[in-house]
Scaffold this motif. Sequence first.
Motif, PDB file in Angstrom:
ATOM      1  N   ALA A  97      43.988  47.771   1.751  1.00 50.00           N
ATOM      2  CA  ALA A  97      42.940  46.764   1.565  1.00 50.00           C
ATOM      3  C   ALA A  97      43.573  45.377   1.540  1.00 50.00           C
ATOM      4  O   ALA A  97      44.766  45.238   1.254  1.00 50.00           O
ATOM      5  CB  ALA A  97      42.214  47.012   0.249  1.00 50.00           C
ATOM      6  N   THR A  98      42.791  44.362   1.838  1.00 51.54           N
ATOM      7  CA  THR A  98      43.227  43.015   1.496  1.00 51.54           C
ATOM      8  C   THR A  98      42.867  42.764   0.034  1.00 51.54           C
ATOM      9  O   THR A  98      41.906  43.324  -0.485  1.00 51.54           O
ATOM     10  CB  THR A  98      42.554  41.939   2.365  1.00 51.54           C
ATOM     11  N   VAL A  99      43.654  41.924  -0.618  1.00 51.73           N
ATOM     12  CA  VAL A  99      43.351  41.485  -1.982  1.00 51.73           C
ATOM     13  C   VAL A  99      43.108  39.992  -1.892  1.00 51.73           C
ATOM     14  O   VAL A  99      43.951  39.244  -1.381  1.00 51.73           O
ATOM     15  CB  VAL A  99      44.510  41.790  -2.946  1.00 51.73           C
ATOM     16  N   MET A 153      39.155  43.416  -3.879  1.00 50.82           N
ATOM     17  CA  MET A 153      39.843  44.121  -2.800  1.00 50.82           C
ATOM     18  C   MET A 153      38.814  44.482  -1.751  1.00 50.82           C
ATOM     19  O   MET A 153      37.699  44.872  -2.085  1.00 50.82           O
ATOM     20  CB  MET A 153      40.499  45.401  -3.317  1.00 50.82           C
ATOM     21  N   CYS A 154      39.218  44.402  -0.484  1.00 51.30           N
ATOM     22  CA  CYS A 154      38.287  44.737   0.601  1.00 51.30           C
ATOM     23  C   CYS A 154      38.913  45.786   1.521  1.00 51.30           C
ATOM     24  O   CYS A 154      39.989  45.572   2.080  1.00 51.30           O
ATOM     25  CB  CYS A 154      37.918  43.492   1.397  1.00 51.30           C
ATOM     26  N   TRP A 155      38.163  46.886   1.675  1.00 51.65           N
ATOM     27  CA  TRP A 155      38.624  47.992   2.522  1.00 51.65           C
ATOM     28  C   TRP A 155      37.877  48.045   3.845  1.00 51.65           C
ATOM     29  O   TRP A 155      37.826  49.106   4.484  1.00 51.65           O
ATOM     30  CB  TRP A 155      38.445  49.330   1.795  1.00 51.65           C
ATOM     31  N   CYS A 156      37.295  46.935   4.283  1.00 52.79           N
ATOM     32  CA  CYS A 156      36.628  46.989   5.591  1.00 52.79           C
ATOM     33  C   CYS A 156      37.676  47.254   6.673  1.00 52.79           C
ATOM     34  O   CYS A 156      38.876  47.047   6.464  1.00 52.79           O
ATOM     35  CB  CYS A 156      35.827  45.707   5.869  1.00 52.79           C
ATOM     36  N   ARG A 157      37.252  47.725   7.825  1.00 54.83           N
ATOM     37  CA  ARG A 157      38.205  48.114   8.868  1.00 54.83           C
ATOM     38  C   ARG A 157      39.010  46.906   9.357  1.00 54.83           C
ATOM     39  O   ARG A 157      40.196  47.037   9.675  1.00 54.83           O
ATOM     40  CB  ARG A 157      37.464  48.789  10.026  1.00 54.83           C
ATOM     41  N   ASP A 158      38.373  45.741   9.429  1.00 60.51           N
ATOM     42  CA  ASP A 158      39.130  44.561   9.855  1.00 60.51           C
ATOM     43  C   ASP A 158      40.266  44.279   8.869  1.00 60.51           C
ATOM     44  O   ASP A 158      41.390  43.965   9.284  1.00 60.51           O
ATOM     45  CB  ASP A 158      38.219  43.333   9.958  1.00 60.51           C
ATOM     46  N   CYS A 159      39.985  44.403   7.582  1.00 61.19           N
ATOM     47  CA  CYS A 159      41.035  44.147   6.586  1.00 61.19           C
ATOM     48  C   CYS A 159      42.150  45.171   6.701  1.00 61.19           C
ATOM     49  O   CYS A 159      43.325  44.829   6.598  1.00 61.19           O
ATOM     50  CB  CYS A 159      40.445  44.125   5.177  1.00 61.19           C
ATOM     51  N   GLN A 160      41.799  46.433   6.945  1.00 59.05           N
ATOM     52  CA  GLN A 160      42.858  47.439   7.115  1.00 59.05           C
ATOM     53  C   GLN A 160      43.772  47.074   8.282  1.00 59.05           C
ATOM     54  O   GLN A 160      44.986  47.265   8.230  1.00 59.05           O
ATOM     55  CB  GLN A 160      42.248  48.821   7.342  1.00 59.05           C
TER      56      GLN A 160
HETATM   57 ZN   LIG Z   1      37.501  43.148   4.594  1.00 58.25          ZN
END
Ligand SMILES: [Zn+2]
Length: 138
Positions: free
Chosen positions: A39-41, A25-32
């Motif tokens: 998050a993106t999965v 899972m990615c919680w970077c701002r772009d993914c949000q």
């Molecule tokens: Zn991300």
Amino acid sequence: MAHVGGCLCGQIRFSIDAEPLGARMCWCRDCQRIASGSATVNVLFPEDAITISGEIGTIGRIADSGNRVERGFCPKCGAQIYSKTVEPAGMPVRIRAGVLDDPELMAPQAIIWTESAPSWAPLDPGLPQYPKGLPPGR
Ligand SMILES: [Zn+2]
Ligand SMILES: [Zn+2]
């Protein structure tokens, strides 16, 4: 057996002739921004194993990591399909778990960019968490 999936409206379909290399899972701002606040999965695959049919839209950006990243989506329905690191080369492509026909294929094994997550983010304490991206080679 190939893993398959597609976008919300169905004009994009893809087939992947390899087993997943990992999932996170990615919680970077772009993914949000692209994942409606969450998050993106992402399920990771070698790029050369992925075949995509249909019209794909792309946006290139410098990610929080400093890498040059391309994100692929359906220009018709907006569903996010993948992100791939253009520079540096050689990293696996991240297929969005939600567009796999079988989202059970692989559960996330790590959570990255937790330092960018909002305070209300449901971060699974059972998973390794990384404030930024994974160290190179992971
Ligand atoms: Zn991300
Ligand atoms: Zn679509």
